[in-house]
Structures are given as structure tokens and as C-alpha cells.
Design an enzyme around this catalytic site. Structure first.
Site, PDB file in Angstrom:
ATOM      1  CB  CYS A  60      20.589 -59.494 -10.617  1.00 20.51           C
ATOM      2  SG  CYS A  60      21.401 -58.897 -12.105  1.00 20.51           S
ATOM      3  CD  GLU A  61      14.351 -61.839 -12.843  1.00 20.02           C
ATOM      4  OE1 GLU A  61      13.440 -61.103 -13.240  1.00 20.02           O
ATOM      5  OE2 GLU A  61      14.136 -62.910 -12.225  1.00 20.02           O
ATOM      6  CG  HIS A  62      17.219 -57.541 -14.594  1.00 21.31           C
ATOM      7  ND1 HIS A  62      16.868 -56.785 -13.493  1.00 21.31           N
ATOM      8  CD2 HIS A  62      16.062 -58.070 -15.062  1.00 21.31           C
ATOM      9  CE1 HIS A  62      15.565 -56.857 -13.307  1.00 21.31           C
ATOM     10  NE2 HIS A  62      15.052 -57.624 -14.248  1.00 21.31           N
ATOM     11  CG  HIS A  63      22.768 -56.790 -15.547  1.00 21.14           C
ATOM     12  ND1 HIS A  63      21.952 -56.144 -14.636  1.00 21.14           N
ATOM     13  CD2 HIS A  63      22.722 -56.052 -16.693  1.00 21.14           C
ATOM     14  CE1 HIS A  63      21.449 -55.063 -15.198  1.00 21.14           C
ATOM     15  NE2 HIS A  63      21.891 -54.984 -16.440  1.00 21.14           N
ATOM     16  CD  GLN A  92      17.494 -56.824  -2.099  1.00 24.41           C
ATOM     17  OE1 GLN A  92      18.494 -56.515  -2.740  1.00 24.41           O
ATOM     18  NE2 GLN A  92      17.175 -56.231  -0.962  1.00 24.41           N
ATOM     19  CG  HIS A 152      21.712 -55.515  -6.162  1.00 28.58           C
ATOM     20  ND1 HIS A 152      20.873 -56.436  -6.732  1.00 28.58           N
ATOM     21  CD2 HIS A 152      21.205 -55.259  -4.924  1.00 28.58           C
ATOM     22  CE1 HIS A 152      19.906 -56.735  -5.890  1.00 28.58           C
ATOM     23  NE2 HIS A 152      20.084 -56.031  -4.780  1.00 28.58           N
ATOM     24  CB  CYS A 172      23.825 -55.281 -11.957  1.00 26.39           C
ATOM     25  SG  CYS A 172      22.473 -55.169 -10.782  1.00 26.39           S
TER      26      CYS A 172
END
Length: 184
Positions: free
Chosen positions: A75-78, A116, A144, A146
Site C-alpha cells: 500500500c502506498e500509505h504505509h 487496491q 491489508h 495496514c
């Protein structure tokens, strides 16, 4: 590039208070750098090279479904993994795509930093463009890390995304046929 990544991993390890020179961590920065390069190799791949001419003439007009294609992404956030499976259905428009190319297309997009929802759309658009399909459906189900390892820590949560293009979106019976295929 791998050397630079290794230096960054070394700095991260040191900044959390670890001794990067201790026995178990001595080679970790380089191993982590190589792993990250592999996990993001999709940035260096192009759809045309993945498809590699494996588009074949066909008068088949019925639905083709490929299901349970494993995927592993970040994931690009975490920068934490999400792991799941992808189901693809398409209605050929005079051309079919070699079977292994579906998994390769999924991997190409999965091996990037993203969410996603966007990956689902990217896969659908790539297949639609590759074979000029009359319709494409992509459903991804994933867990996920995260959501599981940090934050709300919900171990049994999963996410499902879908993108429908062409007749898969416009024709309810066709869409339902696809969804029935992937349920069973």
C-alpha cells in the site's frame, strides 16, 4: 539504485535504535533494498512487453474467466503488504489473450506502490486495451496488513474492489454471469 536504498534502510534501522552492525542485521539493509526493488519491479515493466504479441484471433464471443490469481502488493500509505486474489472476466472482440498474460498483467500492477482501488482499474483498462474486448470485469479481494498489524488491528477484515468495463458494466445479465463464475 540498490546501494542508495541500502543506505536508506541502514538509516531507518539505526533511527529505531538498533545496531545495524550486530550479527542478525549486518546484511539486512542490502537484503531489504533488494526485496524492495523486487516488490516494486512493476515500475520497470511495460504492458506491450508483458503481452509480447500473445494476442490471438478468435471467433469466441462467450465469456472467458480467470480466477484466483494470487497477488502481493504494497500500500502506498504505509508501505505494508496487502495480499489477495484477482478474478478477471472478459468478452472477446475477435481477439483472445494468452492465459499466462493475465497473471503477468496482475503482477505488473501489483508490484507497485498503490491502493487496491486503482490497481483494479489499471488491470481492467490494460486487458480492455490489450484485446479490444467487448467487456472486462476485474474483482480483487485482499487483506491489508495496514488494517491488521497497526491502526485498528482488525484481523478478519478484507477489502473487495470491482471494475466493470463495456458490456460487463452495461449488461446486467452478463455481469451476473461473471459474478456467478467467481462465486463458485
Amino acid at each position: 539504485m540498490t546501494e542508495l536504498l541500502s543506505e536508506h534502510y541502514k538509516a531507518i534501522i539505526e533511527s529505531i535504535g538498533e545496531d545495524v552492525h550486530r550479527n542478525g542485521l549486518a546484511d539486512t539493509p542490502m537484503r531489504a533494498a533488494k526485496a524492495m526493488r523486487y516488490l516494486t519491479k512493476g515500475y520497470n515493466e511495460k504492458l506491450e512487453e508483458i503481452v509480447n504479441g500473445a494476442v490471438f484471433d478468435s471467433d469466441l464471443s462467450e465469456m472467458v474467466v480467470i480466477k484466483d490469481i494470487e497477488l502481493y502488493s504494497l500500500c502506498e500509505h504505509h508501505l505494508l503488504p496487502f495480499i489477495g486474489k484477482c478474478h478477471i472476466g472478459y468478452l472477446p472482440g475477435g481477439k483472445v489473450l494468452g492465459l499466462s498474460k493475465f497473471a503477468r498483467i496482475v503482477d505488473m500492477f501489483a508490484r507497485r506502490l498503490q491502493i487496491q482501488e486503482n490497481m483494479t482499474k489499471d488491470i481492467a483498462d490494460a486487458i480492455m486495451d490489450s484485446v479490444n474486448a467487448k467487456g472486462v470485469a476485474v474483482v480483487i479481494e485482499a487483506k491489508h496488513m495496514c488494517m491488521m498489524m497497526r491502526g485498528v488491528e482488525k484481523q478478519n477484515s478484507s477489502m473487495t474492489t470491482s471494475v466493470m468495463r463495456g458490456l460487463m458494466r452495461e449488461n446486467r445479465a452478463t455481469r451476473e454471469e461473471f459474478l456467478q463464475f467467481i462465486r463458485g
